[in-house]
Write a protein that holds these residues in place. Sequence first.
Motif, short mmCIF file in Angstrom:
data_model
loop_
_atom_site.label_atom_id
_atom_site.label_comp_id
_atom_site.label_asym_id
_atom_site.label_seq_id
_atom_site.Cartn_x
_atom_site.Cartn_y
_atom_site.Cartn_z
N GLN A 1 -54.17 -73.15 -50.15
CA GLN A 1 -52.91 -72.47 -50.20
C GLN A 1 -53.11 -71.05 -49.73
N ILE A 2 -52.13 -70.57 -49.00
CA ILE A 2 -52.16 -69.20 -48.50
C ILE A 2 -50.87 -68.52 -48.95
N PHE A 3 -51.02 -67.42 -49.65
CA PHE A 3 -49.87 -66.64 -50.09
C PHE A 3 -49.89 -65.31 -49.35
N ILE A 4 -48.76 -64.98 -48.74
CA ILE A 4 -48.63 -63.76 -47.96
C ILE A 4 -47.54 -62.90 -48.60
N ARG A 5 -47.82 -61.63 -48.76
CA ARG A 5 -46.82 -60.73 -49.30
C ARG A 5 -45.56 -60.79 -48.44
N LEU A 6 -44.42 -60.88 -49.08
CA LEU A 6 -43.16 -61.12 -48.39
C LEU A 6 -42.88 -60.10 -47.28
N ASP A 7 -43.20 -58.83 -47.50
CA ASP A 7 -42.92 -57.82 -46.47
C ASP A 7 -43.83 -57.96 -45.25
N LEU A 8 -44.85 -58.82 -45.33
CA LEU A 8 -45.76 -59.05 -44.19
C LEU A 8 -45.49 -60.38 -43.50
N LEU A 9 -44.59 -61.17 -44.05
CA LEU A 9 -44.36 -62.51 -43.54
C LEU A 9 -44.03 -62.54 -42.04
N ASP A 10 -43.07 -61.72 -41.61
CA ASP A 10 -42.67 -61.75 -40.20
C ASP A 10 -43.71 -61.13 -39.28
N LEU A 11 -44.60 -60.32 -39.84
CA LEU A 11 -45.69 -59.75 -39.06
C LEU A 11 -46.79 -60.78 -38.81
N LEU A 12 -47.06 -61.63 -39.80
CA LEU A 12 -48.20 -62.54 -39.72
C LEU A 12 -47.83 -63.99 -39.43
N CYS A 13 -46.54 -64.33 -39.46
CA CYS A 13 -46.14 -65.73 -39.27
C CYS A 13 -45.02 -65.82 -38.24
N TYR A 14 -44.98 -66.96 -37.57
CA TYR A 14 -43.86 -67.21 -36.67
C TYR A 14 -43.57 -68.70 -36.62
N PRO A 15 -42.28 -69.05 -36.40
CA PRO A 15 -41.93 -70.45 -36.24
C PRO A 15 -42.40 -70.93 -34.88
N ALA A 16 -42.81 -72.19 -34.81
CA ALA A 16 -43.39 -72.68 -33.57
C ALA A 16 -42.92 -74.09 -33.23
N HIS A 17 -42.96 -74.34 -31.95
CA HIS A 17 -42.80 -75.70 -31.43
C HIS A 17 -44.20 -76.33 -31.43
N PRO A 18 -44.29 -77.65 -31.23
CA PRO A 18 -45.62 -78.25 -31.12
C PRO A 18 -46.47 -77.51 -30.07
N TYR A 19 -47.72 -77.37 -30.33
CA TYR A 19 -48.71 -76.69 -29.50
C TYR A 19 -48.58 -75.17 -29.55
#
Length: 100
Positions: A1-19
């Motif tokens: 499990q990976i928990f990311i502080r909410l204010d960093l979510l958009d900095l460290l994560c992005y929605p993706a298509h396959p590949y």
Amino acid sequence: QIFIRLDLLDLLCYPAHPYGAIDEERLPISKWLAEDTTFGWGQARLLAHPDYFLDPEAVKLFTISADPTFHQKRHCFQEDMQSLLSKAMHRAAERHRELE
């Protein structure tokens, strides 16, 4: 499990298509996750930026294994992995200094 502080979510994560291609329709990912929608489709990618992943106030990682023997010896595995990575990083740093 990976928990990311909410204010960093958009900095460290992005929605993706396959590949891994960015899914522009679901940006920012925090907005999409907050919506009343199904999560049965789509992917997300996580950028493992060392400045944040090494900061326990920013990111927390929890691991467990279905294999109890491996789980009990995980610390040995992690120590071995750290040793190998440390040596590789040291060699890479030396090569970088030689090229300067």
